[in-house]
Design a protein around this motif. Structure first.
Motif, PDB file in Angstrom:
ATOM      1  N   ASN A 187       0.810  -1.219   0.000  1.00 43.64           N
ATOM      2  CA  ASN A 187       0.000   0.000   0.000  1.00 43.64           C
ATOM      3  C   ASN A 187       0.851   1.280   0.000  1.00 43.64           C
ATOM      4  OD1 ASN A 187      -2.447  -1.453   0.108  1.00 43.64           O
ATOM      5  ND2 ASN A 187      -2.227  -1.720   2.325  1.00 43.64           N
ATOM      6  N   SER A 188       2.158   1.113   0.038  1.00 42.30           N
ATOM      7  CA  SER A 188       3.050   2.276   0.018  1.00 42.30           C
ATOM      8  C   SER A 188       3.182   2.820  -1.400  1.00 42.30           C
ATOM      9  CB  SER A 188       4.440   1.885   0.530  1.00 42.30           C
ATOM     10  OG  SER A 188       5.389   2.900   0.269  1.00 42.30           O
ATOM     11  N   ARG A 189       3.280   4.116  -1.494  1.00 42.88           N
ATOM     12  CA  ARG A 189       3.466   4.744  -2.807  1.00 42.88           C
ATOM     13  C   ARG A 189       4.751   4.240  -3.463  1.00 42.88           C
ATOM     14  NH1 ARG A 189       1.815   8.882  -5.798  1.00 42.88           N
ATOM     15  NH2 ARG A 189       3.338   9.658  -7.287  1.00 42.88           N
ATOM     16  N   TYR A 190       5.711   3.862  -2.641  1.00 42.95           N
ATOM     17  CA  TYR A 190       7.019   3.489  -3.170  1.00 42.95           C
ATOM     18  C   TYR A 190       7.266   1.974  -3.117  1.00 42.95           C
ATOM     19  CZ  TYR A 190       7.196   8.473  -2.527  1.00 42.95           C
ATOM     20  OH  TYR A 190       6.887   9.809  -2.568  1.00 42.95           O
ATOM     21  N   LYS A 259       3.587  -2.320 -14.935  1.00 42.91           N
ATOM     22  CA  LYS A 259       2.505  -1.866 -15.808  1.00 42.91           C
ATOM     23  C   LYS A 259       1.410  -1.167 -15.004  1.00 42.91           C
ATOM     24  CE  LYS A 259       3.153  -5.381 -19.412  1.00 42.91           C
ATOM     25  NZ  LYS A 259       2.604  -6.609 -20.051  1.00 42.91           N
ATOM     26  N   ARG A 260       1.090  -1.723 -13.832  1.00 43.45           N
ATOM     27  CA  ARG A 260       0.079  -1.099 -12.980  1.00 43.45           C
ATOM     28  C   ARG A 260       0.547   0.259 -12.474  1.00 43.45           C
ATOM     29  NH1 ARG A 260      -1.453  -6.573 -11.841  1.00 43.45           N
ATOM     30  NH2 ARG A 260       0.276  -6.956 -10.406  1.00 43.45           N
ATOM     31  N   LEU A 261       1.827   0.346 -12.138  1.00 41.64           N
ATOM     32  CA  LEU A 261       2.379   1.621 -11.685  1.00 41.64           C
ATOM     33  C   LEU A 261       2.364   2.652 -12.807  1.00 41.64           C
ATOM     34  CD1 LEU A 261       3.864   3.426  -9.636  1.00 41.64           C
ATOM     35  CD2 LEU A 261       6.022   2.385 -10.395  1.00 41.64           C
ATOM     36  N   GLN A 262       2.700   2.230 -14.008  1.00 37.35           N
ATOM     37  CA  GLN A 262       2.701   3.149 -15.152  1.00 37.35           C
ATOM     38  C   GLN A 262       1.314   3.722 -15.402  1.00 37.35           C
ATOM     39  OE1 GLN A 262       3.402   1.541 -19.169  1.00 37.35           O
ATOM     40  NE2 GLN A 262       4.975   3.108 -19.436  1.00 37.35           N
ATOM     41  N   LEU A 263       0.307   2.886 -15.290  1.00 33.05           N
ATOM     42  CA  LEU A 263      -1.069   3.329 -15.469  1.00 33.05           C
ATOM     43  C   LEU A 263      -1.464   4.335 -14.388  1.00 33.05           C
ATOM     44  CD1 LEU A 263      -3.730   3.050 -17.016  1.00 33.05           C
ATOM     45  CD2 LEU A 263      -4.324   1.127 -15.509  1.00 33.05           C
ATOM     46  N   ILE A 284       9.893   5.884 -10.641  1.00 30.79           N
ATOM     47  CA  ILE A 284       9.639   6.228  -9.241  1.00 30.79           C
ATOM     48  C   ILE A 284       9.638   7.745  -9.121  1.00 30.79           C
ATOM     49  CG2 ILE A 284      10.375   5.932  -6.847  1.00 30.79           C
ATOM     50  CD1 ILE A 284       9.649   3.313  -8.277  1.00 30.79           C
ATOM     51  N   CYS A 285       8.494   8.302  -8.771  1.00 33.10           N
ATOM     52  CA  CYS A 285       8.406   9.764  -8.693  1.00 33.10           C
ATOM     53  C   CYS A 285       7.394  10.175  -7.631  1.00 33.10           C
ATOM     54  CB  CYS A 285       8.041  10.364 -10.048  1.00 33.10           C
ATOM     55  SG  CYS A 285       6.412   9.850 -10.654  1.00 33.10           S
ATOM     56  N   GLN A 291      11.635  13.695  -8.869  1.00 36.72           N
ATOM     57  CA  GLN A 291      12.341  12.543  -8.318  1.00 36.72           C
ATOM     58  C   GLN A 291      12.106  12.414  -6.814  1.00 36.72           C
ATOM     59  OE1 GLN A 291      13.840  15.244  -9.691  1.00 36.72           O
ATOM     60  NE2 GLN A 291      15.808  15.728  -8.720  1.00 36.72           N
ATOM     61  N   LEU A 292      12.120  11.179  -6.353  1.00 36.14           N
ATOM     62  CA  LEU A 292      11.997  10.880  -4.932  1.00 36.14           C
ATOM     63  C   LEU A 292      13.382  10.984  -4.309  1.00 36.14           C
ATOM     64  CD1 LEU A 292      10.542   9.733  -2.410  1.00 36.14           C
ATOM     65  CD2 LEU A 292      11.026   7.442  -3.316  1.00 36.14           C
ATOM     66  N   THR A 293      13.530  11.756  -3.249  1.00 41.05           N
ATOM     67  CA  THR A 293      14.836  11.897  -2.613  1.00 41.05           C
ATOM     68  C   THR A 293      15.126  10.663  -1.762  1.00 41.05           C
ATOM     69  OG1 THR A 293      13.941  13.018  -0.661  1.00 41.05           O
ATOM     70  CG2 THR A 293      14.610  14.400  -2.516  1.00 41.05           C
ATOM     71  N   PRO A 294      16.381  10.228  -1.718  1.00 39.72           N
ATOM     72  CA  PRO A 294      16.749   9.072  -0.896  1.00 39.72           C
ATOM     73  C   PRO A 294      16.329   9.234   0.563  1.00 39.72           C
ATOM     74  CG  PRO A 294      18.525   9.586  -2.413  1.00 39.72           C
ATOM     75  CD  PRO A 294      17.520  10.701  -2.539  1.00 39.72           C
ATOM     76  N   ARG A 295      16.388  10.450   1.079  1.00 34.91           N
ATOM     77  CA  ARG A 295      16.019  10.679   2.473  1.00 34.91           C
ATOM     78  C   ARG A 295      14.557  10.310   2.733  1.00 34.91           C
ATOM     79  NH1 ARG A 295      17.378  16.407   5.116  1.00 34.91           N
ATOM     80  NH2 ARG A 295      19.460  15.564   4.779  1.00 34.91           N
ATOM     81  N   ASN A 296      13.682  10.743   1.841  1.00 35.58           N
ATOM     82  CA  ASN A 296      12.262  10.425   2.011  1.00 35.58           C
ATOM     83  C   ASN A 296      11.990   8.930   1.826  1.00 35.58           C
ATOM     84  OD1 ASN A 296      11.555  13.061   2.586  1.00 35.58           O
ATOM     85  ND2 ASN A 296      11.075  13.574   0.456  1.00 35.58           N
ATOM     86  N   LEU A 297      12.734   8.314   0.914  1.00 36.33           N
ATOM     87  CA  LEU A 297      12.592   6.874   0.710  1.00 36.33           C
ATOM     88  C   LEU A 297      12.979   6.124   1.979  1.00 36.33           C
ATOM     89  CD1 LEU A 297      12.121   4.366  -1.066  1.00 36.33           C
ATOM     90  CD2 LEU A 297      14.514   4.554  -1.791  1.00 36.33           C
ATOM     91  N   MET A 298      14.086   6.539   2.606  1.00 35.12           N
ATOM     92  CA  MET A 298      14.548   5.872   3.818  1.00 35.12           C
ATOM     93  C   MET A 298      13.544   6.019   4.956  1.00 35.12           C
ATOM     94  SD  MET A 298      17.266   4.257   3.189  1.00 35.12           S
ATOM     95  CE  MET A 298      16.363   3.957   1.685  1.00 35.12           C
ATOM     96  N   ARG A 299      12.912   7.165   5.037  1.00 39.12           N
ATOM     97  CA  ARG A 299      11.911   7.388   6.082  1.00 39.12           C
ATOM     98  C   ARG A 299      10.765   6.376   5.937  1.00 39.12           C
ATOM     99  NH1 ARG A 299      10.885  12.388   4.973  1.00 39.12           N
ATOM    100  NH2 ARG A 299      12.507  13.242   6.315  1.00 39.12           N
ATOM    101  N   SER A 300      10.342   6.163   4.702  1.00 41.24           N
ATOM    102  CA  SER A 300       9.276   5.202   4.427  1.00 41.24           C
ATOM    103  C   SER A 300       9.745   3.772   4.673  1.00 41.24           C
ATOM    104  CB  SER A 300       8.802   5.362   2.975  1.00 41.24           C
ATOM    105  OG  SER A 300       7.848   4.392   2.636  1.00 41.24           O
TER     106      SER A 300
END
Length: 374
Positions: A187-190, A259-263, A284-285, A291-300
């Motif tokens: 369920n995560s955006r990433y 494919k689901r993400l692209q849609l 991944i955006c 662009q998604l920053t590495p810092r925000n990715l790590m938080r998630s």
């Protein structure tokens, strides 16, 4: 050989001396102290005499080492070193070399000074073993340049052993923890970021720099052509290494998720208010296309780990998890190395903790085959 021992010196008592004629024809003497052994002094003497016979005696620079390091960085920059590498060099020099050696004259640097620095860095534990090795490499390369530019007669770093790396055990997830985490991350955006790391072994920067044009749904592969920098501010052409520029085969289930993400991404773009969506064609955006920053990715990432209560590992360990799974399937190390962009199959050493199990499975398979007809 004009090599001598200073009986009064308690440490590094050996020195060399030889005479030469200066530009006016006057006889001069060249002396260099600070050698631990007679052999070290003899080796340095041979190098100094060879340099003099070939080019004349170097007029050693009276500049501070910190000042020469600035010129060294400029030299590397002009040589085309990548921005991220340059940032790493500058960080190591400014924080871990200059504070200890920067105030010393270039010509006054001694081998024991470098040994003390490496020991101090090791004791402080502020740097990894790999980065302490990089400190040595930077010092060695900078002094090589000083010799090349005839500002030094010898490179004292060549007399010091490169610090050793204590190889750390790789931390990975097993199949159960991998599925448990990905189920929660669904369920995560990433989610796709984590899925690609586990199913392809791609590096974080490779995933965050991936564009849709590099995903070939027909052939079922991904081309690695650029990466996102560690600070998330710029895209860098190519990959971390030459071997990193590669094509990665992707399984069908992961392709279906792509494919689901692209849609979903296309729908987000169409529903965004005019002028708010920034098209970068990234897999991944953010919700506005950036662009998604590495810092925000790590938080998630760490929030999901805490929620699922699986073993805490680094994002980079998802890559190790992928490699471990492949090796556990008896995939040849060379093929694993090629898949994840390692330059050679010596990466197998990192996964030595799973070898006993692999050996046991191999022995069992051999036993089944050998005794089947007995």
């Amino acid at each position: 050989m004009p090599v001598y021992k200073d009986q009064k010196a308690k440490k590094n008592p050996w020195y060399y001396q030889f005479d030469y004629l200066d530009d006016s024809g006057e006889r001069k003497f060249k002396k260099q102290r600070g050698f631990k052994t007679k052999g070290d002094a003899q080796k340095a003497l041979v190098e100094a005499e060879s340099t003099y016979n070939r080019d004349g005696l170097t007029k050693e620079s009276k500049v501070l080492y910190s000042e020469f390091l600035k010129r060294f960085i400029d030299y590397k920059k002009a040589g085309g070193v990548s921005k991220s590498t340059l940032v790493n060099y500058t960080w190591l020099i400014d924080l871990h070399i200059v504070p200890y050696l920067g105030s010393i004259m270039l010509t006054e640097l001694k081998p024991e000074m470098l040994v003390r620095l490496y020991n101090r860095l090791n004791d402080e534990k502020t740097l990894s073993d790999e980065n302490i090795q990089k400190v040595h490499t930077l010092i060695n390369n900078s002094l090589q340049l000083a010799v090349k530019w005839k500002e030094l007669n010898r490179n004292v770093a060549s007399l010091v052993d490169r610090p050793k790396v204590k190889r750390k055990k790789v931390e990975v997830w097993d199949l159960e923890d991998s599925h448990k985490f990905l189920l929660e991350a669904k369920n995560s955006r990433y989610y796709m970021t984590f899925l690609l790391a586990v199913t392809t072994g791609m590096r974080q920067g490779e995933i965050l720099g991936l564009k849709w044009e590099n995903v070939d749904f027909n052939r079922g592969n991904i081309s690695i052509t650029q990466t996102l920098s560690h600070d998330g501010k710029e895209f860098i052409d190519g990959a971390k290494t030459k071997a990193g520029v590669r094509s990665v085969a992707v399984d069908q289930a992961t392709l279906d998720e792509l494919k689901r993400l692209q849609l979903r991404t296309k729908k987000e773009k169409l529903s965004s208010p005019e002028g708010t969506y920034i098209e970068k064609n990234l897999v991944i955006c953010t919700s506005v296309g950036t662009q998604l920053t590495p810092r925000n990715l790590m938080r998630s990432f760490y929030a999901l780990i805490e929620k699922t209560r699986v073993k805490k590992i680094r994002f980079h360990d998802l890559r190790h998890t992928h490699c471990t799974m492949l090796l556990g399937m008896d995939i040849h190390p060379k093929k694993v190395a090629e898949r994840v962009g390692h330059k050679d199959s010596r990466m197998m050493d990192r996964y030595s903790h799973i070898l006993p199990n692999m050996q046991k499975e191999t022995a069992s398979k051999f036993g089944e085959m050998f005794y089947k007809k007995a």
